[in-house]
Design an enzyme around this catalytic site. Structure first.
Site, short mmCIF file in Angstrom:
data_model
loop_
_atom_site.label_atom_id
_atom_site.label_comp_id
_atom_site.label_asym_id
_atom_site.label_seq_id
_atom_site.Cartn_x
_atom_site.Cartn_y
_atom_site.Cartn_z
N ARG A 50 -0.29 6.05 -2.91
CA ARG A 50 0.74 6.91 -3.47
C ARG A 50 0.21 7.92 -4.48
O ARG A 50 0.62 9.08 -4.47
CB ARG A 50 1.79 6.05 -4.15
CG ARG A 50 2.55 5.23 -3.15
CD ARG A 50 3.48 4.27 -3.82
NE ARG A 50 4.29 3.61 -2.79
CZ ARG A 50 5.17 2.66 -3.03
NH1 ARG A 50 5.35 2.25 -4.27
NH2 ARG A 50 5.88 2.12 -2.08
N HIS B 46 5.88 8.55 -6.98
CA HIS B 46 6.02 8.29 -5.54
C HIS B 46 6.03 9.60 -4.77
O HIS B 46 6.78 10.50 -5.11
CB HIS B 46 7.31 7.51 -5.29
CG HIS B 46 7.34 6.85 -3.97
ND1 HIS B 46 7.45 7.55 -2.80
CD2 HIS B 46 7.25 5.55 -3.61
CE1 HIS B 46 7.43 6.70 -1.79
NE2 HIS B 46 7.31 5.49 -2.26
N LEU C 97 7.69 -5.95 -4.86
CA LEU C 97 8.57 -7.05 -4.48
C LEU C 97 7.78 -8.35 -4.49
O LEU C 97 8.25 -9.39 -4.94
CB LEU C 97 9.15 -6.80 -3.10
CG LEU C 97 9.94 -5.50 -2.94
CD1 LEU C 97 10.55 -5.40 -1.55
CD2 LEU C 97 11.05 -5.41 -3.97
#
Lengths: 247, 666, 276
Positions: free
Chosen positions: B337, B266, B469
């Protein structure tokens, strides 16, 4: 930095514990409090002693696993942080630091600084939910517009991480801030209002059964809460409960 | 053994619907007679446990934390994607599918990704119905923000705590079922082995972390939802307890492990401050919406900053290199990312790093503060040339959007990010690899399922922001409940599985033996000592940029370290008590095997793609160079006693709906 | 469930604390208004007020509510305190409570107990005398009748009754305040119990007056601290917490907590040091 740590040591739930003193040096101000304990434990292990057990997990202030009552305050002297976010720059060279577990009858010690907070879970089991099935066959998310102020206040209540600092810090070991945060989160949303009355009655009932103390409005919980959960929530729960019980 | 991904036939947009229409169902009365074990209670495990219990199965859920609510899904900050197209900016199921496949650098399974995109909209409906307080606009409708790697605003969020709110939603659904007695929750328990009876997963061996007791638990199916293995690097944004043990144990029992080398680094984490560092803190990617990333243009300035002789604010615009905006004009600071991370490493390796360790770049909000400040001044009919006022107004806007993140930064670094640019550096964050599963999310062990980050899943070689998620909840709420029913339909007459079967006895004895070995080892170094060493090898040689030489060395070094670990680790305490060092020892033992397989996988994949960057395979501009002809497959590894002897199985990836192109964000 | 909840739950206990507490605040205000007549009124006015307070049926009812409130407030408070003590069986070795809460809020039980002790002594000193003391004097005035002084009873019909008639047994006092014509055995008038005199005597007593005055002032300090937390706290317990009005409630509470005990405290000080 050089520090003197006074740490509660307790072998297990059954035995009685006591405060044990540990000197520690080479503490960097940039360390987090838990990293300082890591260093202590590394030393204890190398010496052949039993390391100090403490709860921790995410180490970024969100999981609510870390606890510790540091120098007389839950999560230590800083505000708006959990113990894992507390940095050693908050202390001075030569300081003596008391480290104790979160204490309450409803939070029995498991070992050293680790306590059992499953009473919080049981309160949630009693009503900390909206009874909707997870089938996905529900209405479109935008069908019911929700007033932004209510949505935001609901969110603010929902940021509670369930760490138990409110209980630890309350002179009465009351769990009102925790319970009221959950009650408020749902009570402020239209989808939560449907079973609001049952929810608050059941959750408070369980809270009482767990042996938490009563709220005397000292406001200490709000000050020590790492997420700044407001006392307004307690008032809201008082209101909700009052209405629910006389209905 | 050949891999059968069991992807249903038909056009991609009909596969899931057709599949659901034709699977076997278990009738409600029979569900009562079926037990399911769910290991892990994050978004995937929590949502699965709740839904399965709701359907009527008897669920036994396990987590090593003291409550399901603490699973590390809680730390996800930014948001959750869903193809709702509420913003009317051209989003659709197909576009989400396409972005995800492209973002994953064409190493994901099309059918799975499409299913994910299909159910994504349902997740938002579900969560809102559950009382998850997602961010709203003043009109009362849901708000969206945009995220790296996409051109639409499809990310739903709850300030900087989306993961927390979604997890609490799943946790509340679990609570309802725990209250009804349909989920039996085992907190502070760690799964230490899988029990296979007649070729099917039938239970687990778990240790009660409070009493130290070793327990046998039986079920008709076992679901692993134990998250990723980023902690193989020691320093990562994962929680301290995040571990690969459950996933690794099933691997050792026959579940193939796929693409271990796909790791997401990240780009926006707080840089390392010293040797004492135990974990890295992520700053939400959403910061890149408004923050501009830069390093000094000249090496002298960079050096002066590192030595504390200059401050970042001393440098004029002309002396700054906004390298992402320079290299990727169309996506700028919002590139995916992997690209942002590598670009930061590239600048720091070239000597432009800005903190003491030389491993940090700036994330600057001065421009955003000014822009927002001027907007506000105009809106309020104030003087937009009054820079003091503009700064005040702009700071208010930025504080409103990112206040909690800025505060977090200040607590850790002791610098005020409103006044001076933040320092950030990439850190290990998410692992795209994991146990191989078929379309049904079942591993190569019948009856053993793997969901969420613990499977190799839907993200290919790189995961887009706000997709983890989505995947966790999709698997748990909407996919597994169907697919597991299809598997369990023939099991309705099996009856209770006895834990007295010899397979349980043997598995328990093996676990006990391993635990005792650690307790009696009498070595000289702590578990962390070895974990840190492993992390250093991984970060230096298997990290953001890899090459054949480094990887070969890493494989040998890890194997040697593992041997040293078993010989020399010191685990105080006893087996039958609360013993955090023993817990760690078991986890690190698995990381020491996984790390080696990780490096082996990275060495075999002679291409660069997504989170896997091999220095030998890059374009002249330094971008990842894929080799679709030879590597468009899932590498699924079969355990053969040692990581070095693992056998490679290939699942070819077929792309019928997306054209493979060089990923470009220029 | 709901029925037992309102009686037994921890929240219900707090509602009762709050309701009885607020009612007692009202009582304090009323009591203060009456007592201030000791400074601003004359003896007759004060005694008339005392008579009204002890005989008016509505006031009687209110006074019973007050007694019950005090009892309930005290018993409930003790119950809560005991429960709260039990909720933390092992205490902290180090606490830094002043960092997060006000002193008064943490010591309501101690303050409350002191107030209870005060109330009991206060009632023994005045209330009991007023109600039960057979030797409670009746109010008289002295008038100058040229040649000498004559003491007259004040009667509730605004008339006077020479004391000498009682001394001569022409009039008999029955039931402590009633004047009877001895011969006819017929009630002719009512007198006033002289609480004013009792009060002044109490605080001006040569031996104990100063001690009593100081004790009363201290008690009012205790009351002030109790109210400082209690007033606003009652609203919170009843669920009245709205950022719009919190400031108002808190300011009013603070004002009430300071002004009411202050005025109460001034009365004995005035009587002891300044009154004739």
């Amino acid at each position: 930095m050089k520090l003197t740590l006074k740490i509660w040591r307790q072998k297990n739930a059954k035995e009685t514990g006591k405060i044990v003193e540990y000197p520690i040096d080479n503490v960097s101000p940039d360390m987090s409090f838990l990293e300082m304990l890591d260093v202590l434990n590394e030393g204890l292990i190398n010496k052949g002693d039993d390391p100090v057990a403490f709860d921790h997990d995410c180490r970024e202030g969100i999981c609510g696993m870390c606890s510790l009552f540091i120098n007389g305050e839950a999560h230590g002297p800083d505000r708006g942080v959990t113990t894992c976010q507390l940095h050693m720059r908050m202390f001075k060279d030569g300081d003596t630091i008391f480290i104790e577990p979160f204490r309450a009858k409803a939070f029995p010690v498991i070992k050293d600084l680790v306590v059992d907070r499953s009473s919080f879970d049981r309160i949630q089991h009693a009503g900390g939910f909206i009874s909707v099935n997870t089938s996905g066959n529900t209405i479109d998310a935008n069908t019911i517009p929700i007033n932004k102020h209510d949505a935001d206040r609901s969110f603010d209540a929902a940021t509670c991480i369930g760490c138990g600092a409110c209980v630890a810090t309350c002179k009465n070991s009351s769990a009102m801030l925790f319970v009221s945060a959950k009650v408020s989160q749902f009570a402020l949303l239209p989808q939560g209002k449907v079973e609001a009355a049952d929810r608050v009655l059941n959750m408070v009932n369980q809270m009482d059964a767990e042996g938490f103390g009563n709220c005397t409005n000292t406001g200490a919980c709000e000050v020590e809460c790492p997420k700044g959960i407001s006392l307004e929530n307690i008032a809201r729960m008082n209101r909700e409960y009052l209405v629910a019980s006389i209905k | 053994m050949s891999l059968d991904s069991k992807i249903p036939a038909g056009p991609i947009s009909d596969k899931w619907t057709d599949y659901k229409n034709h699977i076997n169902l278990v009738n409600p009365a029979n569900k009562r007679n079926i037990d399911i074990i769910v290991v892990g209670t994050g978004l995937a495990g929590g949502s699965a446990a709740a839904t399965l219990a709701e359907l009527g199965y008897n669920v036994k859920a396990f987590c090593f934390q003291d409550s399901p609510r603490r699973a590390h899904s809680i730390a996800a900050q930014g948001g959750i994607n869903a193809a709702k197209n509420y913003q009317g900016d051209g989003d659709s199921t197909f576009r989400l599918f396409y972005d995800t496949v492209k973002g994953g650098d064409y190493r994901a399974r099309e059918a799975n990704v499409h299913r994910l995109a299909e159910v994504s909209a349902n997740i938002i409906d579900q969560c809102v119905a559950q009382g998850v307080p997602l961010a709203r606009e003043y009109g009362g409708l849901l708000d969206n923000r945009s995220f790296g790697g996409t051109l639409v605003s499809r990310t739903f969020y709850a300030k900087g705590q989306t993961g927390q709110q979604l997890l609490l939603g799943a946790y509340s659904a679990m609570n309802r079922q725990i209250g009804r007695g349909k989920i039996k929750m085992h907190n502070r328990h760690e799964m230490l082995d899988l029990v296979i009876v007649n070729g099917k997963a039938r239970g687990i061996i778990a240790r009660n972390l409070v009493t130290g007791e070793i327990e046998r638990h039986s079920a008709h199916a076992v679901v692993i939802a134990s998250g990723g293995y980023g902690n193989v690097f020691f320093l990562s944004t994962n929680a301290m307890g995040s571990n690969a043990t459950a996933a690794w144990k099933i691997h050792k029992k026959g579940a193939f492990f796929a693409n271990p080398c796909y790791t997401q680094i990240h780009p926006t984490c707080i840089p390392v401050s010293g040797d004492h560092q135990s974990k890295l803190t992520l700053m939400s990617e959403s910061l890149r919406n408004d923050g501009r990333i830069w390093v000094p243009k000249s090496l002298e300035d960079a050096k002066a900053i590192r030595e504390g002789k200059k401050k970042p604010t001393d440098l004029s615009e002309a002396e700054r290199d906004y390298y992402l905006e320079r290299r990727y004009p169309s996506f700028g600071n919002l590139v995916p990312r992997d690209i942002a991370s590598r670009a930061a490493k590239e600048r720091c390796d070239a000597g432009f790093g800005v903190n003491k360790t030389g491993e940090a770049v700036y994330l600057d909000f001065a421009a955003a503060i000014e822009r927002y400040g001027k907007d506000q001044a105009r809106i309020k009919h104030l003087d937009e040339n009054d820079m003091k006022l503009v700064k005040k107004l702009g700071t208010e806007v930025v504080a409103n959007k990112y206040g909690n993140l800025f505060q977090m930064y200040e607590k850790i670094v002791d610098e005020n990010p409103y006044e001076t640019p933040m320092m950030i550096y990439p850190a290990v964050h998410y692992t795209m690899g994991g146990t191989w599963v078929d379309y049904n999310l079942m591993t190569t062990i019948p009856g053993c399922f793997s969901i969420g980050e613990s499977n190799f899943s839907d993200h290919g070689a790189n995961r887009l922001g706000a997709s983890a998620l989505m995947q966790g909840l999709a698997d748990g709420y909407f996919v597994l409940p169907y697919t597991i029913g299809d598997y369990l339909a023939p099991d309705i007459k099996t009856g209770k599985i006895s834990t007295d079967l010899p397979e349980f006895v043997e598995a328990e004895n093996n676990v006990r033996e391993q635990l005792n070995k650690f307790i009696n080892n009498n070595g000289t170094h702590s578990v962390d000592h070895f974990h840190k060493k492993l992390g250093k090898i991984m970060w230096d040689k298997v990290g953001m940029a890899r090459n054949a030489k480094g990887l070969t060395e890493a494989i040998d070094e890890i194997a040697a370290l593992r041997e040293e670990f078993y010989r020399d680790v010191k685990v105080p305490g006893t087996l039958d008590s609360f013993n955090q060092e023993l817990e760690k020892a078991m986890r690190v033992a698995d990381f020491l095997e996984l790390g080696e397989l990780f490096a082996k996988d990275a060495l075999h994949r002679n291409e660069s793609c997504g989170g896997h960057f091999r220095e030998e395979y890059q374009t002249p501009e330094g971008e990842a160079q894929r080799d679709d002809e030879n590597f468009a497959y899932v590498a699924a590894w079969e355990y053969k006693g040692k990581p070095s002897e693992a056998v490679l199985h290939k699942e070819p990836l077929v792309f019928d709906n997306v054209k493979l192109v060089q990923r470009s964000y220029k | 469930m709901a029925k037992s909840a309102i009686l037994k739950s921890s929240l219900a206990k707090k509602y009762w604390m709050a309701l009885t507490g607020l009612f007692l605040c009202l009582f304090l205000a009323g009591h203060l208004a009456g007592n201030l007549q000791l400074i601003f009124g004359n003896a007759l006015q004060f005694n008339q007020y005392a008579l009204f307070m002890t005989t008016n049926p509505a006031v009687k009812l209110l006074s019973y509510v007050t007694y019950i409130s005090i009892l309930f407030h005290a018993i409930d408070g003790i119950l809560l305190t005991v429960q709260n003590q039990r909720a933390r069986p092992i205490k902290y070795a180090k606490e830094n409570a002043s960092a997060n809460s006000a002193w008064a809020s943490r010591n309501m039980a101690v303050l409350g107990t002191l107030i209870l002790v005060f109330i009991v002594t206060h009632m023994v000193n005045f209330w009991a005398k007023m109600h039960f003391d057979a030797n409670m004097p009746l109010q008289t005035i002295m008038i100058d009748t040229g040649g000498g002084k004559q003491e007259l009873y004040l009667t509730t019909d605004g008339d006077y009754l020479p004391k000498v008639r009682v001394e001569q047994k022409l009039v008999t006092i029955k039931n402590r305040t009633e004047f009877y014509d001895t011969g006819a055995d017929v009630k002719i008038k009512d007198g006033y119990k002289d609480l004013h005199k009792i009060t002044f005597a109490f605080f001006q007593d040569a031996k104990y007056g100063l001690i009593a005055t100081i004790a009363y002032v201290i008690a009012m300090f205790v009351l002030a601290f109790h109210l400082l937390h209690g007033f606003a706290s009652a609203f919170q317990s009843l669920g009245a917490n709205n950022p719009k009005y919190n400031g108002l409630i808190r300011s009013f509470g603070k004002g009430f907590a300071i002004i009411v005990p202050l005025l109460f405290a001034i009365i004995p000080v005035y009587i002891h040091f300044f009154a004739k």
